[in-house]
Design an enzyme around this catalytic site. Structure first.
Site, PDB file in Angstrom:
ATOM      1  N   HIS A  66       0.850  -1.203  -0.028  1.00  0.00           N
ATOM      2  CA  HIS A  66      -0.079  -0.003   0.071  1.00  0.00           C
ATOM      3  C   HIS A  66       0.819   1.392  -0.083  1.00  0.00           C
ATOM      4  CE1 HIS A  66      -3.644  -2.367   0.170  1.00  0.00           C
ATOM      5  NE2 HIS A  66      -3.445  -2.352   1.418  1.00  0.00           N
TER       6      HIS A  66
ATOM      7  N   HIS B 254      -9.690   2.116   0.226  1.00  0.00           N
ATOM      8  CA  HIS B 254      -9.624   1.230   0.958  1.00  0.00           C
ATOM      9  C   HIS B 254     -10.875   1.137   2.061  1.00  0.00           C
ATOM     10  CE1 HIS B 254      -7.841  -2.056   3.036  1.00  0.00           C
ATOM     11  NE2 HIS B 254      -6.746  -2.228   2.209  1.00  0.00           N
TER      12      HIS B 254
ATOM     13  N   GLU C 244     -11.790  -3.575  -3.205  1.00  0.00           N
ATOM     14  CA  GLU C 244     -10.887  -2.365  -3.729  1.00  0.00           C
ATOM     15  C   GLU C 244     -10.571  -2.917  -5.170  1.00  0.00           C
ATOM     16  OE1 GLU C 244      -7.303  -3.178  -1.357  1.00  0.00           O
ATOM     17  OE2 GLU C 244      -8.641  -4.076   0.024  1.00  0.00           O
TER      18      GLU C 244
HETATM   19  C1  GLA Z   1      -5.428  -5.185   2.059  1.00  0.00           C
HETATM   20  C2  GLA Z   1      -4.532  -6.395   2.051  1.00  0.00           C
HETATM   21  C3  GLA Z   1      -4.671  -7.080   3.222  1.00  0.00           C
HETATM   22  C4  GLA Z   1      -4.367  -6.408   4.317  1.00  0.00           C
HETATM   23  C5  GLA Z   1      -5.365  -5.036   4.338  1.00  0.00           C
HETATM   24  C6  GLA Z   1      -4.852  -3.969   5.295  1.00  0.00           C
HETATM   25  O1  GLA Z   1      -6.562  -5.517   1.670  1.00  0.00           O
HETATM   26  O2  GLA Z   1      -4.645  -7.374   0.774  1.00  0.00           O
HETATM   27  O3  GLA Z   1      -3.845  -8.259   3.150  1.00  0.00           O
HETATM   28  O4  GLA Z   1      -3.235  -5.977   4.435  1.00  0.00           O
HETATM   29  O5  GLA Z   1      -5.142  -4.357   3.011  1.00  0.00           O
HETATM   30  O6  GLA Z   1      -4.862  -4.708   6.499  1.00  0.00           O
END
Ligand code: GLA
Length: 383
Positions: free
Chosen positions: A127, A203, A340
């Site tokens: 991220h 997100h 997402e």
């Molecule tokens: C995304 C990732 C997950 C986790 C979340 C945040 O969706 O794919 O594995 O890291 O973000 O907690």
């Protein structure tokens, strides 16, 4: 002459809420570093209210009516900036990037040059980084109205080398709520002065029963995807694209999220945390493709996600840890999901995946629309 009954007049009064001319903004406090954060309120004439803040161009609240017209906030978050800056924040509602999802071992090579990024999700980069990823910086905001609807456009210029990524990247994220429907459209734009990977998403963690409800496993989900990208033990795609049929990932017809999730308890993903490859758009003239639809029987709320992106990461809130959020509510394990829309994870290291490299003569442009509604009762059988 037909005279409207009182019931019809009342219904009309409930359905058409008077909306102010401009989106409003208010002070949402300060970051630890002393930067002021603004909160914008966007409102549709049908009851949807979205609140978005300049830190991380983040969706903070999203109120939508249920089948009885009662509004609830359907996303997780906090009442103040301190909550968002705390260890408990798992990317709640934020704009995620410069590259959302994982980059294997935080490494990639572009135009013959090697780049090393922060490892913040052992052994990978997740991220967009640690301190200056797009969710943690404060963006500039401009509120506006268009066709009677409310919008706010966030802008941020990420300097060359920030979080290890090349190029000065100018990014805009635009949130827009039209007057006549309970829709929130999030559009993304970016320009760079050097080739660089870009993959942006939002997100938000949804629970259509209202954020803070104990579980999301009673929601019914459909994902418009016949295939997905399998991953290794560190959640990096193997490069293959496989069919979802005869697996717990088959959401091609609506399925209760909880129906098969236990089978993934011991998987590396600890639940659903998968990248689904969206079926190609049947009608190429259509702007958006259907990504997913979600419904919750008790509240009657529905959500359809339309997108221009090729994939969607479905994450079932496996790492939620009973943190205390908005209004003192508890966010339990699997009490919300993220849907997402994005390009595939680790695309920068996978030559066969759709391209995520933005070049200086190009514009990054994408959009996702969240369309809220109410479940329709089954049509009465005609004689
Ligand atoms: C995304 C990732 C997950 C986790 C979340 C945040 O969706 O794919 O594995 O890291 O973000 O907690």
């Amino acid at each position: 002459m037909i005279r409207p009954t009182l019931a019809v007049l009342l219904l009309f009064a409930v359905q058409s809420i008077t909306v102010g001319d401009e989106p409003t903004s208010e002070d949402f406090g300060k970051t630890k570093a002393g930067q002021s954060v603004e909160l914008y309120t966007l409102q549709s004439g049908k009851g949807l209210i979205a609140k978005v803040m300049t830190r991380g161009a983040t969706l903070v609240q999203l109120h939508v009516p249920d089948k009885n017209g009662k509004s609830d906030d359907v996303i997780l978050g906090w009442d103040d900036v301190a909550g968002y800056e705390s260890e408990d924040n798992q990317y709640f509602g934020c704009t995620t990037g410069r590259v959302c999802n994982r980059i294997a071992k935080g490494q990639f090579t572009l135009d013959g040059k090697d780049y090393t990024l922060a490892i913040n999700n052992e052994p990978n980069h997740l991220h967009g980084g640690v301190e200056r990823s797009l969710d943690k910086v404060v963006w500039k905001a401009t509120g506006y109205t268009r066709d009677g609807g409310h919008g706010v456009r966030f802008n941020y210029t990420s300097p060359d080398g920030e979080e290890g990524y090349p190029g000065n990247l100018n990014v805009s994220v635009n949130y827009y709520v039209p007057k006549d429907s309970n829709t929130l459209t999030i559009s993304y734009f970016a320009k760079t002065d050097a080739a660089t990977p870009v993959n942006l998403t939002n997100h938000a963690y949804f629970n259509l029963a209202g954020a803070g409800s104990e579980t999301v496993l009673d929601h019914v989900l459909r994902i418009n995807a016949a295939t997905y990208t399998p991953v290794d033990d560190t959640l990096i795609p193997t490069g293959k694209i496989e069919s979802v049929s005869d697996t717990v990932l088959d959401f091609t017809t609506p399925k209760r999220i909880g129906a098969r999730i236990k089978k993934l308890d011991d998987a590396a993903t600890i639940g659903y945390d998968h990248n689904f490859v969206l079926n190609p758009q049947d009608d190429k003239s259509k702007f958006y493709n259907l990504a997913a639809s979600l419904s919750h029987k008790e509240s009657g709320r529905t959500l359809r996600i339309m997108t221009k992106e090729p994939a969607i990461q479905f994450y079932s809130g496996n790492f939620l840890k009973r943190q205390t959020g908005k209004g003192g509510k508890t966010y339990a394990h699997r009490s919300a999901i993220c849907l997402e829309t994005q390009h595939f994870p680790d695309s920068v290291n996978q030559a066969d995946f759709p391209n995520t490299i933005l070049k200086p003569d190009e514009e990054y442009k994408t959009s996702t629309s969240l369309q809220f509604g109410i479940m329709q009762p089954p049509a009465a059988k005609s004689e």
